[in-house]
Design an enzyme around this catalytic site. Structure first.
Site, PDB file in Angstrom:
ATOM      1  CB  CYS A  43      -1.131  -0.203   0.964  1.00  0.00           C
ATOM      2  SG  CYS A  43      -2.192   1.515   1.399  1.00  0.00           S
ATOM      3  CB  CYS A  48      -3.112   2.526  -1.310  1.00  0.00           C
ATOM      4  SG  CYS A  48      -3.532   0.580  -0.937  1.00  0.00           S
ATOM      5  CE  LYS A  51      -4.774   3.024  -6.359  1.00  0.00           C
ATOM      6  NZ  LYS A  51      -5.795   2.044  -5.956  1.00  0.00           N
ATOM      7  CE1 TYR A 178      -7.233  -2.188  -6.920  1.00  0.00           C
ATOM      8  CE2 TYR A 178      -8.084  -4.550  -7.153  1.00  0.00           C
ATOM      9  CZ  TYR A 178      -7.407  -3.459  -6.429  1.00  0.00           C
ATOM     10  OH  TYR A 178      -6.370  -4.080  -5.422  1.00  0.00           O
ATOM     11  CD  GLU A 182      -7.463   1.619  -9.249  1.00  0.00           C
ATOM     12  OE1 GLU A 182      -8.282   1.958  -8.141  1.00  0.00           O
ATOM     13  OE2 GLU A 182      -6.250   1.319  -8.793  1.00  0.00           O
ATOM     14  CG  HIS A 435     -30.369  21.644  -4.354  1.00  0.00           C
ATOM     15  ND1 HIS A 435     -30.476  20.814  -5.586  1.00  0.00           N
ATOM     16  CD2 HIS A 435     -30.441  22.752  -4.900  1.00  0.00           C
ATOM     17  CE1 HIS A 435     -30.533  21.552  -6.809  1.00  0.00           C
ATOM     18  NE2 HIS A 435     -30.687  22.658  -6.439  1.00  0.00           N
ATOM     19  CD  GLU A 440     -29.598  17.461  -5.167  1.00  0.00           C
ATOM     20  OE1 GLU A 440     -30.882  17.801  -4.948  1.00  0.00           O
ATOM     21  OE2 GLU A 440     -28.969  18.418  -5.452  1.00  0.00           O
TER      22      GLU A 440
END
Length: 452
Positions: A43, A48, A51, A178, A182, A435, A440
């Site tokens: 990681c 992670c 990256k 993934y 990525e 909003h 939302e």
């Protein structure tokens, strides 16, 4: 029997470090830890963290073009890879130092060398010395899987991308998971011409089908050339790069080829099977719900167990191990309803079941909307957001949330709390919208688009 340590950890990644320092710092256990590479593991050093920093860097090109359309006078130049890489390497050095200081402050004795299992209570270090421990924790993580093809050594893996001497002008990414997606988005954003081969019918296998299609369409619209149903047969070095021959019979030439074809548990050569530790079909250490192996004194956590390959999960498993073994509080690891994010462009945040998996389990309602967010529609961009809820017809519980949008990773963290608590569709409906935001839409979806 007297042991040198109460606990010896093999592996200095996020899970192993957390278990080691908590066991030492909170329970007073005598702890040793061996790491053959850099402290911080996948990681921090090759996953992670670097990256995500590359993701940030890659987003600025599109951001600058958008800024121009919003009225800013921006001079858009090229990307200075050596400048970024130097800063990145400095940050990784800093983080490795943090990990080392945390271990030192907790009283953990660190050995900067490879360790293997010598028996149920003994580890052998690379220098030939042995250390005994009442408990041994395997936390060696995973390693990129590399296909066995002709001249495969010409390719790089996700371990190597952060240290390239220069940015490739033409990059082939092999894989559809993934990490592959990525990396394709990152390099595309940094100005590389990216081609992606995936042997399956659609990228991101295992994720929600509608979200997969949404991301694939977006990636292609932004310049990534995706070839599904395609794999690589061979590579050869030529004067202007690497010539690749594909299963479709075509040949292409690239500056770099990146294998992103999955990660396998890092158990090779550790000596685990010799002493009764069960190894599964994919090379994973087989453990029970308390992370204990078939050998009572040996435990394993993180990617090496191939349960859920996520850093926060490895950390949770490490904490549960300490609770169970050193605090006398047997704590099984909860792997249910784990939120996750895929840092493609746009991001994909998900928690719970995909529509396909939910449909196999029980009757469901699907609430889904796709729209151009205000940020994009104002400057006439075609990029669309996807918001999707999977709801049980019987219990009304929200079984899955899927968001494809900028900052989806930030949004799914909070949606994950609601889903983990067992929120119903009516709980979402009762929540007043914020909003104007993209999110939302999650609380204003009134009519299911389909049932199954």
């Amino acid at each position: 029997m007297d042991f040198d340590y109460d606990l010896f950890v093999i592996g200095g990644g996020s899970g192993g470090v957390r278990a080691a320092r908590v066991a030492a710092g909170e329970t007073g256990a005598k702890v040793g830890l061996a790491e053959e590479s850099r402290m911080g593991g996948t990681c921090v050093i090759r996953g992670c963290v670097p990256k995500k920093l590359m993701v940030f860097a890659s987003e600025y090109a599109e951001g600058m073009h958008e800024a121009v359309d919003y009225g800013w006078n921006v001079q858009i130049g090229g990307f200075d890879w050596p400048k970024f890489r130097k800063r990145l390497e400095g940050e990784l050095d800093r983080l490795e130092g943090v990990y080392n200081r945390l271990l030192d402050g907790s009283g953990v004795e660190v050995f900067a060398q490879r360790a293997t299992l010598a028996d149920a209570h003994t580890v052998r270090l690379a220098d030939g010395t042995t250390k005994t421990a009442k408990h041994i924790l395997i936390a060696t993580g995973g390693w990129p899987a590399v296909p066995d093809i002709e001249n495969g050594e010409l390719a790089i893996t996700s371990n190597d991308v952060f240290h390239l001497p220069e940015m490739p002008k033409r990059l082939l990414v092999i894989g559809g998971g993934y990490i592959a997606c990525e990396m394709a988005c990152i390099f595309n954003g940094l100005g590389t011409k990216v081609t992606q081969f995936y042997r399956g019918a659609q990228i991101l296998r295992g994720f929600d089908g509608e979200a997969r299609g949404h991301i694939s369409e977006h990636m292609q619209r932004h310049g990534i050339e995706i070839h599904c149903g395609t794999n690589i047969l061979s590579m050869e070095k030529v004067d202007d790069g690497i010539r690749v021959r594909s299963t479709t019979g075509d040949s292409f030439t690239f500056d770099e080829v990146l294998f992103a074809t999955g990660r396998t548990p890092n158990t090779k050569g550790l000596g685990l099977e010799e002493f009764g530790v069960e190894i599964g079909r994919r090379g994973e250490v087989v453990v029970d719900e308390y992370s204990q192996t078939a050998v009572p004194s040996v435990y394993a956590i993180g990617d090496v167990t191939n349960r859920v390959q996520l850093t926060p999960v490895a950390i949770r498993e490490g904490m549960a191990f300490v609770e169970t073994v050193f605090k006398g509080n047997p704590t099984p690891v909860d792997h249910a309803l784990i939120p996750s994010a895929v840092f493609t462009q746009p991001e994909y945040g998900t928690v719970g079941l995909s529509e396909e998996d939910a449909r196999e389990q029980e009757p469901i309602e699907v609430y889904s909307t796709s729209f151009r967010p205000m940020h994009k529609s104002f400057i006439e961009r075609d990029d669309r957001v996807l918001m999707k809820l999977i709801v049980s017809q019987k219990t009304r519980k929200v079984l899955g949330v899927h968001i494809v949008a900028d900052h989806a990773g930030e949004m799914i963290q909070l949606a994950g709390v609601a889903v983990k608590m067992g929120a119903t569709k009516e709980d979402f409906d009762r929540t007043v919208a914020v909003h104007p935001t993209m999110s939302e839409e999650l609380v204003t979806l009134k009519t299911p688009v389909r049932t199954a």
